[in-house]
Design an enzyme around this catalytic site. Structure first.
Site, PDB file in Angstrom:
ATOM      1  N   ALA A  85       0.832  -1.199   0.000  1.00 51.10           N
ATOM      2  CA  ALA A  85       0.000   0.000   0.000  1.00 51.10           C
ATOM      3  C   ALA A  85       0.869   1.253   0.000  1.00 51.10           C
ATOM      4  O   ALA A  85       1.935   1.296   0.621  1.00 51.10           O
ATOM      5  CB  ALA A  85      -0.910   0.014   1.222  1.00 51.10           C
ATOM      6  N   LEU A  86       0.411   2.254  -0.704  1.00 52.64           N
ATOM      7  CA  LEU A  86       1.068   3.555  -0.648  1.00 52.64           C
ATOM      8  C   LEU A  86       0.988   4.105   0.775  1.00 52.64           C
ATOM      9  O   LEU A  86       0.030   3.812   1.506  1.00 52.64           O
ATOM     10  CB  LEU A  86       0.373   4.524  -1.590  1.00 52.64           C
ATOM     11  CG  LEU A  86       0.560   4.305  -3.086  1.00 52.64           C
ATOM     12  CD1 LEU A  86      -0.522   5.045  -3.854  1.00 52.64           C
ATOM     13  CD2 LEU A  86       1.936   4.775  -3.513  1.00 52.64           C
ATOM     14  N   SER A 117      -2.608   2.545   3.838  1.00 52.67           N
ATOM     15  CA  SER A 117      -2.454   1.233   4.455  1.00 52.67           C
ATOM     16  C   SER A 117      -3.358   1.055   5.674  1.00 52.67           C
ATOM     17  O   SER A 117      -3.423   1.923   6.550  1.00 52.67           O
ATOM     18  CB  SER A 117      -1.004   1.023   4.891  1.00 52.67           C
ATOM     19  OG  SER A 117      -0.885  -0.164   5.654  1.00 52.67           O
ATOM     20  N   HIS A 177      -2.746  -0.793   7.994  1.00 54.03           N
ATOM     21  CA  HIS A 177      -1.874  -0.911   9.159  1.00 54.03           C
ATOM     22  C   HIS A 177      -1.773   0.408   9.913  1.00 54.03           C
ATOM     23  O   HIS A 177      -1.631   0.423  11.140  1.00 54.03           O
ATOM     24  CB  HIS A 177      -0.485  -1.395   8.739  1.00 54.03           C
ATOM     25  CG  HIS A 177      -0.444  -2.840   8.360  1.00 54.03           C
ATOM     26  ND1 HIS A 177      -0.384  -3.843   9.287  1.00 54.03           N
ATOM     27  CD2 HIS A 177      -0.489  -3.441   7.149  1.00 54.03           C
ATOM     28  CE1 HIS A 177      -0.366  -5.016   8.667  1.00 54.03           C
ATOM     29  NE2 HIS A 177      -0.435  -4.793   7.369  1.00 54.03           N
ATOM     30  N   ASP A 199      -0.787  -8.767  10.190  1.00 59.49           N
ATOM     31  CA  ASP A 199      -0.261  -9.805   9.315  1.00 59.49           C
ATOM     32  C   ASP A 199       0.078 -11.007  10.181  1.00 59.49           C
ATOM     33  O   ASP A 199       0.784 -10.874  11.192  1.00 59.49           O
ATOM     34  CB  ASP A 199       0.991  -9.320   8.587  1.00 59.49           C
ATOM     35  CG  ASP A 199       0.679  -8.225   7.573  1.00 59.49           C
ATOM     36  OD1 ASP A 199      -0.487  -8.156   7.132  1.00 59.49           O
ATOM     37  OD2 ASP A 199       1.596  -7.467   7.219  1.00 59.49           O
ATOM     38  N   GLU A 234      -3.569 -11.640  -0.275  1.00 60.74           N
ATOM     39  CA  GLU A 234      -2.811 -11.635   0.982  1.00 60.74           C
ATOM     40  C   GLU A 234      -3.568 -12.448   2.035  1.00 60.74           C
ATOM     41  O   GLU A 234      -4.291 -11.886   2.860  1.00 60.74           O
ATOM     42  CB  GLU A 234      -2.588 -10.210   1.482  1.00 60.74           C
ATOM     43  CG  GLU A 234      -1.689  -9.374   0.595  1.00 60.74           C
ATOM     44  CD  GLU A 234      -1.309  -8.045   1.236  1.00 60.74           C
ATOM     45  OE1 GLU A 234      -1.729  -7.786   2.393  1.00 60.74           O
ATOM     46  OE2 GLU A 234      -0.586  -7.272   0.590  1.00 60.74           O
ATOM     47  N   HIS A 281      -3.181 -11.288   5.780  1.00 64.59           N
ATOM     48  CA  HIS A 281      -3.602  -9.959   6.231  1.00 64.59           C
ATOM     49  C   HIS A 281      -5.055  -9.996   6.690  1.00 64.59           C
ATOM     50  O   HIS A 281      -5.965 -10.202   5.887  1.00 64.59           O
ATOM     51  CB  HIS A 281      -3.436  -8.955   5.086  1.00 64.59           C
ATOM     52  CG  HIS A 281      -3.858  -7.559   5.429  1.00 64.59           C
ATOM     53  ND1 HIS A 281      -2.965  -6.540   5.673  1.00 64.59           N
ATOM     54  CD2 HIS A 281      -5.086  -6.995   5.553  1.00 64.59           C
ATOM     55  CE1 HIS A 281      -3.620  -5.412   5.923  1.00 64.59           C
ATOM     56  NE2 HIS A 281      -4.927  -5.668   5.863  1.00 64.59           N
TER      57      HIS A 281
END
Length: 223
Positions: free
Chosen positions: A121-122, A126, A128, A135, A183, A186
């Site tokens: 992700a840019l 994200s 996160h 993750d 993913e 994730h």
């Protein structure tokens, strides 16, 4: 897919304005349903105010999440151990804007910009940074690759994460919608009620949020 979305919209409309208003608050920044992707970014200075370290096995001692998500993660890890004797491992939780920028730039250098855009992700885009994503790995697989999906632990997560308020955010068949490649490691916290619906309907978060907004607009027009 259209049938699923119609079913969801019908169900949401039956909940009433008060419930949908509560959902609207959850969709704002700081809420469990806040949507972040390539089209919806947050500022570089955003930091959740309730980050804690979940009491789970992890690859390093600096891993944190928002408190509600952390407690749910603990429940999921405990259930995996109690039910199947599986040991899950937390690999990466909250990441700042700066940390995400470093990861993105490193991926560009290693894989090129086109591949990096699908894999990382840019900064500002994200999950996160929201403190709501984790993750995952297991004892035998901590590499954050698609092979996690083939492990017994990965299969259990895919089938049970919703019980604890988590969803598998980036499925292979959703790449054109989410903007990211598969993913299986994730997971994203959205709360049990929403996670169960998303799991049962097997739809990406983007579609779920779209239907929530449609239901809110529809009820407002009735007033």
């Amino acid at each position: 897919m259209l049938a699923k979305l119609f079913l969801l919209l019908t169900m949401l409309l039956s909940l009433g304005q008060d419930t949908l208003q509560n959902y609207a608050e959850e969709m704002s920044l700081g809420g469990n349903l806040f949507l972040i992707n390539r089209d919806y970014a947050i500022s570089s200075d955003y930091v959740p105010n309730d980050l804690v370290k979940p009491n789970v096995q992890m690859t390093n001692s600096n891993i944190k999440m928002r408190k509600e998500a952390a407690l749910a993660l603990e429940e999921m890890f405990q259930a995996a151990k109690a039910e199947m004797n599986y040991t899950l491992v937390a690999i990466s939780g909250y990441r700042s804007y700066g940390q995400q920028a470093s990861i993105y730039e490193r991926k560009i250098k290693n894989a090129g910009k086109k591949a990096a855009s699908l894999l990382v992700a840019l900064p500002g885009c994200s999950e996160h940074q929201l403190g709501l994503a984790m993750d995952l790995g297991c004892k035998r697989n901590k590499s954050l690759t698609e092979s996690f999906a083939g492990t017994e632990e990965g299969k259990w997560v895919a089938e049970n994460a919703h019980r604890f308020g988590y969803i598998i955010r980036y499925k292979a068949e959703w790449t054109e919608i989410t903007g990211y490649s598969y993913e299986p490691w994730h997971v994203r916290y959205v709360g049990k009620e929403h996670a169960e619906r998303i799991y049962e309907l097997d739809i990406p978060l983007e579609y779920y949020i779209d239907q929530l907004r449609e239901a809110q607009y529809a009820l407002l027009e009735r007033e």
